[in-house]
Write a protein that holds these residues in place. Structure first.
Motif, PDB file in Angstrom:
ATOM      1  N   TYR A 126       0.834  -1.211   0.000  1.00 46.54           N
ATOM      2  CA  TYR A 126       0.000   0.000   0.000  1.00 46.54           C
ATOM      3  C   TYR A 126       0.867   1.259   0.000  1.00 46.54           C
ATOM      4  O   TYR A 126       0.668   2.165  -0.807  1.00 46.54           O
ATOM      5  CB  TYR A 126      -0.912  -0.051   1.227  1.00 46.54           C
ATOM      6  N   VAL A 127       1.852   1.319   0.888  1.00 49.30           N
ATOM      7  CA  VAL A 127       2.728   2.495   0.978  1.00 49.30           C
ATOM      8  C   VAL A 127       3.551   2.638  -0.302  1.00 49.30           C
ATOM      9  O   VAL A 127       3.721   3.755  -0.819  1.00 49.30           O
ATOM     10  CB  VAL A 127       3.639   2.407   2.220  1.00 49.30           C
ATOM     11  N   GLY A 128       4.035   1.526  -0.842  1.00 47.66           N
ATOM     12  CA  GLY A 128       4.789   1.586  -2.088  1.00 47.66           C
ATOM     13  C   GLY A 128       3.955   2.146  -3.227  1.00 47.66           C
ATOM     14  O   GLY A 128       4.429   2.963  -4.015  1.00 47.66           O
ATOM     15  N   GLY A 129       2.700   1.727  -3.302  1.00 44.80           N
ATOM     16  CA  GLY A 129       1.811   2.254  -4.334  1.00 44.80           C
ATOM     17  C   GLY A 129       1.559   3.738  -4.158  1.00 44.80           C
ATOM     18  O   GLY A 129       1.570   4.499  -5.134  1.00 44.80           O
ATOM     19  N   VAL A 130       1.335   4.167  -2.926  1.00 44.54           N
ATOM     20  CA  VAL A 130       1.089   5.589  -2.663  1.00 44.54           C
ATOM     21  C   VAL A 130       2.320   6.420  -3.013  1.00 44.54           C
ATOM     22  O   VAL A 130       2.210   7.489  -3.619  1.00 44.54           O
ATOM     23  CB  VAL A 130       0.664   5.805  -1.192  1.00 44.54           C
ATOM     24  N   LEU A 131       3.499   5.935  -2.665  1.00 48.03           N
ATOM     25  CA  LEU A 131       4.725   6.677  -2.974  1.00 48.03           C
ATOM     26  C   LEU A 131       4.970   6.773  -4.482  1.00 48.03           C
ATOM     27  O   LEU A 131       5.542   7.751  -4.955  1.00 48.03           O
ATOM     28  CB  LEU A 131       5.930   6.035  -2.288  1.00 48.03           C
ATOM     29  N   ARG A 132       4.536   5.768  -5.238  1.00 41.32           N
ATOM     30  CA  ARG A 132       4.664   5.812  -6.696  1.00 41.32           C
ATOM     31  C   ARG A 132       3.538   6.610  -7.344  1.00 41.32           C
ATOM     32  O   ARG A 132       3.541   6.828  -8.552  1.00 41.32           O
ATOM     33  CB  ARG A 132       4.637   4.393  -7.268  1.00 41.32           C
ATOM     34  N   GLY A 133       2.546   7.024  -6.568  1.00 44.22           N
ATOM     35  CA  GLY A 133       1.408   7.742  -7.131  1.00 44.22           C
ATOM     36  C   GLY A 133       0.307   6.820  -7.612  1.00 44.22           C
ATOM     37  O   GLY A 133      -0.667   7.262  -8.201  1.00 44.22           O
ATOM     38  N   ASP A 134       0.444   5.522  -7.358  1.00 42.85           N
ATOM     39  CA  ASP A 134      -0.566   4.543  -7.748  1.00 42.85           C
ATOM     40  C   ASP A 134      -1.514   4.343  -6.571  1.00 42.85           C
ATOM     41  O   ASP A 134      -1.188   3.672  -5.598  1.00 42.85           O
ATOM     42  CB  ASP A 134       0.103   3.217  -8.120  1.00 42.85           C
ATOM     43  N   LEU A 135      -2.681   4.948  -6.661  1.00 46.79           N
ATOM     44  CA  LEU A 135      -3.655   4.837  -5.580  1.00 46.79           C
ATOM     45  C   LEU A 135      -4.604   3.670  -5.787  1.00 46.79           C
ATOM     46  O   LEU A 135      -5.544   3.484  -5.028  1.00 46.79           O
ATOM     47  CB  LEU A 135      -4.451   6.145  -5.466  1.00 46.79           C
ATOM     48  N   GLY A 136      -4.382   2.889  -6.815  1.00 47.06           N
ATOM     49  CA  GLY A 136      -5.211   1.716  -7.065  1.00 47.06           C
ATOM     50  C   GLY A 136      -6.354   2.035  -8.006  1.00 47.06           C
ATOM     51  O   GLY A 136      -6.426   3.096  -8.622  1.00 47.06           O
ATOM     52  N   ARG A 137      -7.254   1.069  -8.105  1.00 44.94           N
ATOM     53  CA  ARG A 137      -8.428   1.202  -8.962  1.00 44.94           C
ATOM     54  C   ARG A 137      -9.667   1.199  -8.087  1.00 44.94           C
ATOM     55  O   ARG A 137      -9.729   0.514  -7.079  1.00 44.94           O
ATOM     56  CB  ARG A 137      -8.496   0.065  -9.966  1.00 44.94           C
ATOM     57  N   SER A 138     -10.655   1.944  -8.506  1.00 43.23           N
ATOM     58  CA  SER A 138     -11.916   2.015  -7.791  1.00 43.23           C
ATOM     59  C   SER A 138     -12.683   0.718  -7.979  1.00 43.23           C
ATOM     60  O   SER A 138     -12.752   0.178  -9.082  1.00 43.23           O
ATOM     61  CB  SER A 138     -12.744   3.194  -8.308  1.00 43.23           C
ATOM     62  N   TYR A 139     -13.267   0.211  -6.909  1.00 43.32           N
ATOM     63  CA  TYR A 139     -14.092  -0.986  -7.000  1.00 43.32           C
ATOM     64  C   TYR A 139     -15.395  -0.688  -7.738  1.00 43.32           C
ATOM     65  O   TYR A 139     -15.997  -1.567  -8.321  1.00 43.32           O
ATOM     66  CB  TYR A 139     -14.439  -1.523  -5.607  1.00 43.32           C
TER      67      TYR A 139
ATOM     68  N   THR B 228     -16.084   2.245 -10.061  1.00 44.76           N
ATOM     69  CA  THR B 228     -15.941   2.695 -11.445  1.00 44.76           C
ATOM     70  C   THR B 228     -14.916   1.890 -12.230  1.00 44.76           C
ATOM     71  O   THR B 228     -14.856   2.008 -13.452  1.00 44.76           O
ATOM     72  CB  THR B 228     -15.538   4.179 -11.495  1.00 44.76           C
ATOM     73  N   GLU B 229     -14.084   1.113 -11.534  1.00 46.08           N
ATOM     74  CA  GLU B 229     -13.020   0.310 -12.133  1.00 46.08           C
ATOM     75  C   GLU B 229     -12.024   1.166 -12.926  1.00 46.08           C
ATOM     76  O   GLU B 229     -11.428   0.709 -13.887  1.00 46.08           O
ATOM     77  CB  GLU B 229     -13.606  -0.810 -13.000  1.00 46.08           C
ATOM     78  N   ARG B 230     -11.894   2.424 -12.540  1.00 44.31           N
ATOM     79  CA  ARG B 230     -10.920   3.332 -13.141  1.00 44.31           C
ATOM     80  C   ARG B 230      -9.867   3.656 -12.093  1.00 44.31           C
ATOM     81  O   ARG B 230     -10.098   3.476 -10.899  1.00 44.31           O
ATOM     82  CB  ARG B 230     -11.600   4.618 -13.598  1.00 44.31           C
ATOM     83  N   PRO B 231      -8.707   4.174 -12.515  1.00 44.20           N
ATOM     84  CA  PRO B 231      -7.706   4.576 -11.521  1.00 44.20           C
ATOM     85  C   PRO B 231      -8.259   5.665 -10.596  1.00 44.20           C
ATOM     86  O   PRO B 231      -8.916   6.605 -11.037  1.00 44.20           O
ATOM     87  CB  PRO B 231      -6.555   5.115 -12.373  1.00 44.20           C
ATOM     88  N   ILE B 232      -7.991   5.518  -9.309  1.00 43.98           N
ATOM     89  CA  ILE B 232      -8.504   6.470  -8.323  1.00 43.98           C
ATOM     90  C   ILE B 232      -7.890   7.845  -8.536  1.00 43.98           C
ATOM     91  O   ILE B 232      -8.565   8.866  -8.357  1.00 43.98           O
ATOM     92  CB  ILE B 232      -8.250   5.939  -6.897  1.00 43.98           C
ATOM     93  N   ALA B 233      -6.621   7.892  -8.945  1.00 47.57           N
ATOM     94  CA  ALA B 233      -5.976   9.189  -9.188  1.00 47.57           C
ATOM     95  C   ALA B 233      -6.724   9.963 -10.278  1.00 47.57           C
ATOM     96  O   ALA B 233      -6.876  11.182 -10.186  1.00 47.57           O
ATOM     97  CB  ALA B 233      -4.513   8.984  -9.579  1.00 47.57           C
ATOM     98  N   ARG B 234      -7.204   9.271 -11.294  1.00 49.17           N
ATOM     99  CA  ARG B 234      -7.951   9.942 -12.359  1.00 49.17           C
ATOM    100  C   ARG B 234      -9.302  10.443 -11.834  1.00 49.17           C
ATOM    101  O   ARG B 234      -9.723  11.559 -12.152  1.00 49.17           O
ATOM    102  CB  ARG B 234      -8.161   8.992 -13.537  1.00 49.17           C
TER     103      ARG B 234
END
Length: 145
Positions: free
Chosen positions: A68-81, A83-89
């Motif tokens: 989780y922390v690695g993803g946040v540090l890379r700017g990858d906040l995951g995908r929405s359950y 909308t199934e789109r990237p949360i950052a978008r």
């Protein structure tokens, strides 16, 4: 002055880490299974096992937190359950309207507060002052939402 700013900036690191820990733990203690919410009730067990492995939900809690922390540090906040789109978008799309709404609310609150404060200062303890105090107590007491 520069040392003060530097110290303040350094204090944001443990604060942000604490926010990450709290957010992660709240997501883990929330009721329900995110995989079951994603696939629905009719999914087979193989799909559930595959998704749990893809989302690292079958890993131990410290490994999940590190991912989780690695993803946040890379700017990858995951995908929405949902909308199934990237949360950052999704955040990028909705953030400007949120800022606009917050600024409008702050401007309205400041205008009303200054006007009521000035009217109350004319006659302290009077009807306008008591009404302004009642409104301010109610405003502070109501939940933010």
């Amino acid at each position: 002055m520069i040392r003060l700013i530097g110290r303040r900036l350094l204090m944001t690191v443990p604060t942000l880490f604490g926010v990450l820990v709290v957010a992660f733990l709240l997501l883990n203690v929330a009721p329900g299974d995110p995989v079951a919410a994603m696939v629905g009730e009719r999914a087979d067990s193989a799909t559930i096992v595959r998704l749990r492995a893809e989302l690292h939900l079958d890993d131990p809690l410290p490994a999940q937190f590190a991912h989780y922390v690695g993803g946040v540090l890379r700017g990858d906040l995951g995908r929405s359950y949902i909308t199934e789109r990237p949360i950052a978008r999704d955040l990028g799309e909705h953030f400007p309207k949120t800022v606009q709404l917050a600024l409008a609310a702050m401007a309205l609150a400041a205008t009303c507060g200054i006007a009521l404060g000035a009217a109350s200062a004319v006659r302290p303890g009077g009807a306008v002052d008591r009404f302004a105090m009642l409104l301010s107590y109610l405003g502070v007491s109501f939940p933010v939402y």
